[in-house]
Design a protein around this motif. Structure first.
Motif, short mmCIF file in Angstrom:
data_model
loop_
_atom_site.label_atom_id
_atom_site.label_comp_id
_atom_site.label_asym_id
_atom_site.label_seq_id
_atom_site.Cartn_x
_atom_site.Cartn_y
_atom_site.Cartn_z
N GLY A 98 19.48 -44.31 15.25
CA GLY A 98 19.29 -44.33 13.81
C GLY A 98 18.95 -42.98 13.21
N PRO A 99 17.95 -42.25 13.78
CA PRO A 99 17.61 -40.94 13.23
C PRO A 99 18.78 -39.96 13.23
N ILE A 100 19.64 -40.03 14.26
CA ILE A 100 20.81 -39.14 14.29
C ILE A 100 21.75 -39.47 13.14
N LEU A 101 21.98 -40.76 12.90
CA LEU A 101 22.86 -41.17 11.81
C LEU A 101 22.29 -40.76 10.46
N LEU A 102 20.98 -40.89 10.29
CA LEU A 102 20.34 -40.49 9.04
C LEU A 102 20.51 -38.99 8.79
N PHE A 117 21.44 -37.50 -3.20
CA PHE A 117 21.50 -38.47 -2.10
C PHE A 117 20.42 -38.14 -1.07
N LYS A 118 19.72 -39.17 -0.64
CA LYS A 118 18.75 -39.02 0.43
C LYS A 118 18.78 -40.30 1.26
N ALA A 119 19.19 -40.15 2.52
CA ALA A 119 19.31 -41.33 3.38
C ALA A 119 17.93 -41.83 3.78
N TRP A 123 19.01 -47.75 3.49
CA TRP A 123 20.42 -47.39 3.31
C TRP A 123 21.16 -47.49 4.63
N LEU A 124 20.51 -47.02 5.71
CA LEU A 124 21.16 -47.05 7.02
C LEU A 124 21.46 -48.48 7.46
N GLU A 125 20.49 -49.40 7.26
CA GLU A 125 20.71 -50.80 7.66
C GLU A 125 21.86 -51.41 6.87
N ARG A 126 21.94 -51.09 5.58
CA ARG A 126 23.04 -51.60 4.77
C ARG A 126 24.38 -51.00 5.21
#
Length: 518
Positions: A98-102, A117-119, A123-126
């Protein structure tokens, strides 16, 4: 009023696709189909109105089939860029978190010009829910095949895909890398090399193979090399394969799109509707506006088990190619000539090797991958475990080659046949590639340099010389016992082609060409 309320039924994408397939198949009225799926007729109309979007989302594997609605993100370009990067990285079985994707989504937002934009985790779960990404896909090692996912896909989704197509119209395609110049004594030097770039890339090509489920049709090979105009292609105006090039000799999204569109046009001319199954990787994008080809993607990380080409078809192709190489090496030794391999000889030999892949091998490999029609489900599969590659037939030749070429004792025939099984065949997208694609800017074009190697030009024969050679070949086979009729049929086809060329030349040279006005 309470009695008038009715709970709305939400349908997932897979069910919507089944409804679309039922309408397209005909035989039932829309009223009956709506009743079968227990939905209002108005809902059916809405599904048919959104048909293209539903099929595109389901087959592009961007959205899980259990998704109920197709919602878009407020920053759709960031999400699209992140998902393209995600697929590219996961295609190499690199674990993600998850942190890498963010962090990566923030990088893409900056490159795409979004200052607001700020992840965050919500937002990641969606994003993961919209794109059908589960936690198991982003943590730890995932190179092993998920047997449950494979079984579920084979029993639920595959029958839906196959039911409207005959085996003759169900195709599978896949790329493979080939060290086309590899000689036995250099096997250990190249075995296991992924060959990303550099000098060795001149010694490899990528080959796209495709065949139908009945084994009755093998499509023309697509060969991708490094050089746009190899020196050995001088004077060559026809090839038995389609040849394309780029700087890395890889399959790219542009080349794949071109190939699929060409296949679509071919099927349109034949008035055929076909299904093309292919693995899901960045070099295999969704191709819009196809009329006669439906592209369906295999589940991620399952191709080693279910992709027909990986069940032995490609291995048979390479075995046939290297068998021809060994025969050529022995022939050159007997003639006291230097053995050389050019790109031209490679493409002619890979075509010949493809011709020798049997229809039974193709049928067996589709069935090994689980591709069966309903009437085949109860068939005995015991014979499918037989080896489609006749290694025993190559052992004698291998022994002769090892003596001629001074092959190290530790190199085996199996090493020689499988030396290039790990070659990279598709593009790894850079961040710049992804951002450019998302912005829909002009696409970059690979620059190719001519092959710097010194090779002899192909000697061009006249039609009369070619006819004489064919007669010698015919006479040779006439002097041999038990020659198959197909050999003489093929020679006759060549003779007729020569006669056609001669006739065309006569038509172009008219008597008026030699008469001048007084």
């Amino acid at each position: 009023m309470e009695g008038l309320s009715r709970k709305r039924k939400a349908l997932d994408l897979d069910t919507k696709y089944q409804i679309i397939q039922a309408v397209d198949a005909g035989g039932k009225s829309k009223t009956d189909i709506a009743a079968e799926f227990k939905i209002p007729k108005s809902t059916l109309s809405t599904i048919l109105k959104d048909k293209e979007a539903i099929i595109s989302k389901l087959q592009s594997a961007e959205y899980g089939s259990s998704r109920k609605r197709i919602r878009v993100s407020n920053f759709e370009d960031v999400e699209k860029a992140l998902f393209e990067w995600f697929k590219s990285v996961r295609s190499e079985n690199i674990p993600l978190s998850g942190p890498i994707l963010l962090a990566k989504s923030d990088e893409f937002s900056v490159k795409l010009g979004h200052t607001d934009f700020k992840a965050n985790q919500l937002w990641l779960e969606r994003f993961k829910k919209r794109r059908g990404i589960c936690s198991a896909m982003t943590h730890g090692e995932s190179s092993s095949v998920d047997s449950k996912s494979v079984d579920d896909w084979l029993t639920s989704q595959l029958p839906v895909l196959l039911k409207n197509y005959s085996p003759e119209n169900i195709f599978n395609a896949d790329e493979t890398g080939l060290f086309y110049k590899l000689v036995p004594q250099r096997t250990l030097h190249l075995k296991g090399d992924k060959c990303h770039r550099g000098k060795k890339s001149k010694e490899r090509i990528t080959v796209l193979t495709a065949a139908n489920m009945s084994g009755t049709e093998k499509l023309k090979l697509l060969v991708i090399g490094k050089s746009e105009k190899p020196r050995c292609f001088k004077n060559v105006r026809s090839l038995p394969v389609d040849y394309r090039s780029n700087g890395k000799a890889w399959m790219t999204s542009d080349l794949f799109t071109e190939w699929v569109n060409k296949l679509d046009q071919s099927m349109k001319r034949q008035n055929r509707k076909v299904l093309l199954l292919i693995d899901n990787c960045p070099a295999h994008p969704h191709v819009p506006n196809l009329k006669n080809v439906t592209v369906a993607y295999l589940p991620p990380n399952t191709t080693s088990r279910i992709q027909p080409m990986d069940q032995g078809i490609i291995a048979s192709l390479k075995s046939n190619y290297r068998k021809q190489m060994m025969a050529d090496l022995i022939s050159a030794y007997d003639k006291k000539e230097k053995y050389e391999v050019t790109l031209l000889s490679a493409v002619t030999n890979i075509h010949r090797a493809w011709c020798h892949v049997t229809s039974q091998c193709i049928v067996n490999c589709f069935r090994k991958g689980g591709f069966k029609l309903p009437e085949e489900n109860d068939m005995d599969n015991s014979e499918l475990d037989e080896d489609d590659i006749p290694l025993a037939n190559l052992c004698g030749m291998w022994g002769e080659v090892t003596d001629i070429a001074n092959v190290p004792a530790e190199v085996t025939l199996e090493d020689f046949l499988s030396a290039d099984e790990n070659i990279v065949t598709t593009e790894r997208l850079t961040d710049e590639d992804i951002v450019t694609a998302v912005k829909k800017d002009n696409e970059t074009v690979d620059s190719d340099e001519d092959d710097s190697e010194t090779v002899a030009e192909m000697e061009v024969k006249t039609t009369a010389e070619a006819a004489t050679c064919l007669k010698h070949v015919r006479d040779f086979f006439l002097s041999r016992p038990n020659v198959p009729l197909s050999v003489f049929d093929n020679i006759n086809d060549c003779m007729q082609a020569l006669e056609s060329i001669q006739m065309s030349a006569r038509v172009q040279t008219k008597i008026t060409d030699f008469v001048t006005d007084a």
